[in-house]
Structures are given as C-alpha cells and as structure tokens.
Design a protein around this motif. Structure first.
Motif, mmCIF file in Angstrom:
data_model
loop_
_atom_site.group_PDB
_atom_site.id
_atom_site.type_symbol
_atom_site.label_atom_id
_atom_site.label_comp_id
_atom_site.label_asym_id
_atom_site.label_seq_id
_atom_site.Cartn_x
_atom_site.Cartn_y
_atom_site.Cartn_z
ATOM 1 N N MET A 1 91.309 -103.420 87.255
ATOM 2 C CA MET A 1 89.696 -103.930 87.319
ATOM 3 C C MET A 1 90.158 -105.436 86.617
ATOM 4 S SD MET A 1 86.275 -102.497 85.934
ATOM 5 C CE MET A 1 85.918 -101.432 87.005
ATOM 6 N N ASP A 2 89.405 -106.557 87.181
ATOM 7 C CA ASP A 2 89.583 -107.735 86.427
ATOM 8 C C ASP A 2 88.436 -108.047 85.592
ATOM 9 O OD1 ASP A 2 87.429 -108.863 87.983
ATOM 10 O OD2 ASP A 2 88.696 -109.625 89.476
ATOM 11 N N GLU A 3 88.741 -108.963 84.574
ATOM 12 C CA GLU A 3 87.483 -109.088 83.850
ATOM 13 C C GLU A 3 86.224 -109.421 84.315
ATOM 14 O OE1 GLU A 3 86.917 -112.255 79.977
ATOM 15 O OE2 GLU A 3 88.925 -111.918 80.783
ATOM 16 N N ASP A 4 86.135 -110.088 85.269
ATOM 17 C CA ASP A 4 84.619 -110.326 86.134
ATOM 18 C C ASP A 4 83.901 -109.238 86.361
ATOM 19 O OD1 ASP A 4 82.846 -112.209 86.500
ATOM 20 O OD2 ASP A 4 83.363 -112.582 88.479
ATOM 21 N N GLU A 5 84.981 -108.083 87.113
ATOM 22 C CA GLU A 5 84.524 -106.954 87.649
ATOM 23 C C GLU A 5 84.135 -105.967 86.387
ATOM 24 O OE1 GLU A 5 86.535 -105.068 91.504
ATOM 25 O OE2 GLU A 5 87.897 -105.321 89.945
ATOM 26 N N ASN A 6 84.624 -106.080 85.553
ATOM 27 C CA ASN A 6 84.530 -104.996 84.343
ATOM 28 C C ASN A 6 83.424 -105.840 83.669
ATOM 29 O OD1 ASN A 6 85.346 -103.281 82.321
ATOM 30 N ND2 ASN A 6 85.855 -104.868 80.842
ATOM 31 N N LEU A 7 83.086 -106.934 83.506
ATOM 32 C CA LEU A 7 81.743 -107.374 82.911
ATOM 33 C C LEU A 7 80.542 -107.150 83.905
ATOM 34 C CD1 LEU A 7 80.424 -108.913 80.581
ATOM 35 C CD2 LEU A 7 80.806 -111.194 81.727
ATOM 36 N N GLN A 8 80.714 -107.143 85.299
ATOM 37 C CA GLN A 8 79.426 -106.605 86.003
ATOM 38 C C GLN A 8 79.441 -105.217 85.743
ATOM 39 O OE1 GLN A 8 81.124 -108.003 90.076
ATOM 40 N NE2 GLN A 8 79.230 -109.559 89.880
ATOM 41 N N ALA A 9 80.405 -104.259 85.852
ATOM 42 C CA ALA A 9 80.030 -102.935 85.469
ATOM 43 C C ALA A 9 79.442 -102.729 83.983
ATOM 44 C CB ALA A 9 81.522 -102.355 85.539
ATOM 45 N N ILE A 10 79.662 -103.379 83.149
ATOM 46 C CA ILE A 10 79.184 -103.255 81.876
ATOM 47 C C ILE A 10 77.773 -103.815 81.662
ATOM 48 C CG2 ILE A 10 79.311 -104.448 79.497
ATOM 49 C CD1 ILE A 10 82.443 -104.242 79.771
ATOM 50 N N MET A 11 77.486 -104.842 82.540
ATOM 51 C CA MET A 11 76.013 -105.204 82.574
ATOM 52 C C MET A 11 75.184 -104.417 83.275
ATOM 53 S SD MET A 11 76.221 -107.832 80.493
ATOM 54 C CE MET A 11 74.499 -108.103 80.652
ATOM 55 N N GLY A 12 75.699 -103.857 84.404
ATOM 56 C CA GLY A 12 75.170 -102.603 85.279
ATOM 57 C C GLY A 12 74.844 -101.611 84.348
ATOM 58 N N LEU A 13 75.711 -101.380 83.589
ATOM 59 C CA LEU A 13 75.236 -100.234 82.529
ATOM 60 C C LEU A 13 73.907 -100.662 81.457
ATOM 61 C CD1 LEU A 13 78.714 -98.692 81.262
ATOM 62 C CD2 LEU A 13 77.069 -97.795 82.997
#
Length: 107
Positions: A1-13
C-alpha cells in the motif's frame, strides 16, 4: 500500500467514524424530544458511516495480511481510536433511543 492509499484509508476511518458518532448523538437528541422516526433514521445514518469506515479498515487489514506492510503512525492509531469510539457510541446510542421509546410508551 503506497503512502497516498494509506492516508486515504486513514482519513476514511477518521471522517466516517466522526460522521457515525455525530449521527448517533443526533439520534439521542431526536429521541429525547420524542422524534423516534428521526432517531431511527439517524441510527441508520450512523450504521452507513460505520460500514464505510469498516470498508476502509478491511482494505488496510487485507493488504497487511497479504504481506504489504505499512508503517504504523500516530495518525493511523488515531484513526483506529476514532473508529472504535464511534462503534461504542453507536451501540450506546441505540440503547438510549430504546430507553426513550420505552419511557414514552409508559407515559
């Protein structure tokens, strides 16, 4: 998971967890005034937001389980905290709405 995908998932939470908690609080306030249809609608809104948050979390867990490890950051921990608090608050809100309904039926 790249950093951008990870940040999107975190913000989704964070966003969906916050939305769920807000909707659950609105459900309690609606029930307090006797608006049980509104309370039920707000609980359903909370459930939808929790489902979206859960989807973000599941994506993160699936990637981790497949060997795509992500560095755990304070922001990630914060997002998980938001989700768990939202789940707890939603459960409690459902119980409080039920109590208000029972009290209204006895009056």
């Amino acid at each position: 998971m790249d950093e951008d995908e990870n940040l999107q998932a975190i913000m989704g939470l964070i966003v969906n967890g916050g939305n769920a908690k807000s909707s659950a609080m609105e459900a309690i306030m609606a029930a307090k005034t006797g608006d049980f249809a509104g309370a039920d609608a707000k609980l359903k809104e909370a459930d939808v937001a929790l489902s979206e948050a859960h989807n973000s979390q599941t994506g993160m867990l699936t990637k981790e389980a497949s060997g795509d490890h992500v560095k755990v950051t304070l922001l990630m921990v914060h997002s998980q905290d938001h989700l768990m608090n939202a789940i707890t608050f939603r459960d409690l809100a459902g119980e409080i709405v039920d109590l208000y309904k029972k009290l209204a039926n006895k009056a």
